[in-house]
Design an enzyme around this catalytic site. Structure first.
Site, mmCIF file in Angstrom:
data_model
loop_
_atom_site.group_PDB
_atom_site.id
_atom_site.type_symbol
_atom_site.label_atom_id
_atom_site.label_comp_id
_atom_site.label_asym_id
_atom_site.label_seq_id
_atom_site.Cartn_x
_atom_site.Cartn_y
_atom_site.Cartn_z
ATOM 1 N N GLU A 29 -1.907 -0.555 13.474
ATOM 2 C CA GLU A 29 -1.174 -1.894 13.875
ATOM 3 C C GLU A 29 -1.282 -1.979 15.361
ATOM 4 O OE1 GLU A 29 2.160 -1.936 10.243
ATOM 5 O OE2 GLU A 29 2.762 -1.662 12.147
ATOM 6 N N GLU A 43 -0.313 0.715 3.987
ATOM 7 C CA GLU A 43 1.167 0.670 4.024
ATOM 8 C C GLU A 43 1.499 -0.592 3.219
ATOM 9 O OE1 GLU A 43 3.195 0.742 7.884
ATOM 10 O OE2 GLU A 43 1.955 2.390 8.573
#
Length: 463
Positions: A165, A366
């Site tokens: 991320e 995720e």
């Protein structure tokens, strides 16, 4: 039965800074330092010092992960733990021993280790000395750290990701003030985004230069993709969504997979006089070092509308001058976390990657829902009855399965997270795991969702 592909990755994801604790670390990362100077910024003033005690209990923790049926787990190697001298990139022998034991333990338990190199754990010394990811020197230091990790563990770890991320570093540290140093500086944010992309490409180049890709190894990146949905079909809302998609998703997707930045985005940044600084050799580095696979973190959709003020207003540059958040009436919510629940988005992501990004191999790296005060759901035996989490996973898997049926090259699904872990300033307020953790005793117990997931992994599909 909705069956998934053979050898599908059924797993979960965590990270070093969120699970290990700060034990035996020579260097502080950004969050370690922030907690030192401002503990009140963290929920209940709980910091990363102990986290889930994985540094001390990894063998027992991995055994629990096996009981839940995980065949793969993603975690990270902490730069701030592995490297002894940050400039010389020498390694800490105790850290090497720890990570060797962890990797071997995963493999002994039949769990494939997927290793991320950067999960928000930049050594804070490099921020204070050089400005962290604002600096190309730090990019090169990161590549040196990556090389050490590849050489030490690449014989057993066959799946690597450069960043987790990276967009969150841009947003949290330089725009919206939820990660230290909590700046609001659009021009720096743009440069940091560029340098994070460059660090990924250079680490990939190093991986291949070592020949690790010739022995079944792969290297990718994990991006938090939030599909952009416009508030309406109006031209103004559609234009807002177009820029939000460029900024939030394509700024990392395009270099990772196509080897260049979106020309439209560069045009806007150049016009607004915030374009990043580059070096002559960078274009070739990006072009030659695209990813082998993509990890997709998805939690909630991104809904936007036309901005209330004109984009050419006078003031500091922020990307939000081109779009405003939109709260869709009647949306379904995880009220604890404040995030919209919209499982269809994983299908939309899968089809977008199929059609616009070479149908690159990828997986959901995720997905999950954070719920507070899960002790509300304890039954007489002491197990958390988290049916809401089972329903959440089921719905996302059903849409993911539809994407696979329609040709998406998806090879796995990972929940965030295997064991309730420390979550930045949120600490342990919201819990995400298949396995609960009493942070006062470090006693860990499989939740109902963990038992259910074992059934799913055993049958490789949904009933």
């Amino acid at each position: 039965m909705k069956k998934f592909p053979t050898n599908f990755w059924w797993g979960a994801a965590t990270s070093g800074p969120q699970s290990e604790g700060r034990f035996a670390k020579k260097h502080a990362n950004m969050f370690d330092y922030w907690y030192e100077i401002e503990p009140e910024a963290f929920y209940n003033q709980v910091g990363p010092d102990t986290a889930s005690n994985f540094y001390n209990s990894f063998r027992e923790d991995i055994a629990l992960m096996k009981k839940v049926g995980l065949n793969s787990v993603r975690t990270s190697i902490q730069w701030s733990r592995l490297i002894d001298d940050l400039e010389a990139n020498t390694v800490n022998p105790a850290a090497v021993d720890f990570y060797n034991q962890v990797i071997d333990c995963f493999i002994e338990n039949g769990i494939r280790p997927i290793i991320t190199l950067h999960h928000f754990d930049l050594p804070v010394e490099l921020y204070h000395k050089y400005g962290g990811w604002e600096s190309r020197h730090v990019v090169d230091l990161f590549v040196g750290f990556a090389e050490q990790a590849f050489r030490l563990f690449g014989d057993r770890v066959k799946d690597w990701t450069t960043h987790n991320e990276p967009m969150v570093v841009v947003d949290g540290e330089y725009l919206y003030q939820f990660h230290y140093p909590n700046l609001v500086d659009g021009k720096k944010a743009v440069q940091v985004a560029y340098n994070l992309n460059l660090a990924s490409a250079k680490a990939i180049a190093k991986y291949r230069a070592l020949g690790l890709d010739k022995d079944g190894g792969r290297i990718g990146i994990v991006l938090n993709l939030t599909p952009t949905y416009a508030a309406s079909e109006s031209a103004a809302d559609q234009e807002a969504a177009r820029f939000a998609e460029l900024w939030n998703n394509k700024m990392f997707l395009e270099p990772a997979i196509h080897g260049h930045f979106p020309a439209e985005l560069e045009d806007v940044l150049r016009r607004d006089n915030v374009i990043w600084q580059t070096a002559e050799e960078d274009k070739e580095i990006f072009k030659r070092n695209t990813v082998d696979f993509l990890g997709v973190n998805f939690y909630h959709p991104n809904r936007v509308k036309a901005p209330d003020i004109a984009p050419n207003s006078v003031g500091d540059w922020l990307p939000t001058r081109y779009f405003d958040d939109y709260q869709m009436p009647g949306r379904r919510m995880n009220i604890d976390k404040g995030w919209e629940i919209y499982p269809k988005a994983v299908y939309d992501i899968a089809i977008n990657i199929r059609d616009n990004y070479k149908n690159i191999p990828g997986y959901i790296s995720e997905n999950g829902m954070g719920v507070s005060r899960e002790e509300r759901f304890l039954d007489e035996s002491g197990q958390i009855q988290d049916d809401y989490r089972i329903d959440f996973i089921k719905e996302h898997l059903e849409w993911l399965h539809k994407g696979i049926e329609e040709g998406s090259n998806c090879f796995g699904y990972h929940l965030w997270t295997p064991i309730d872990c420390w979550s930045w300033t949120n600490a342990y307020r919201n819990r995400y795991g298949f396995i609960s953790n009493d942070i006062h005793t470090q006693i860990k117990t499989i939740k109902k969702s963990g038992q259910w997931f074992k059934t799913v992994t055993t049958q490789n599909g949904l009933s």
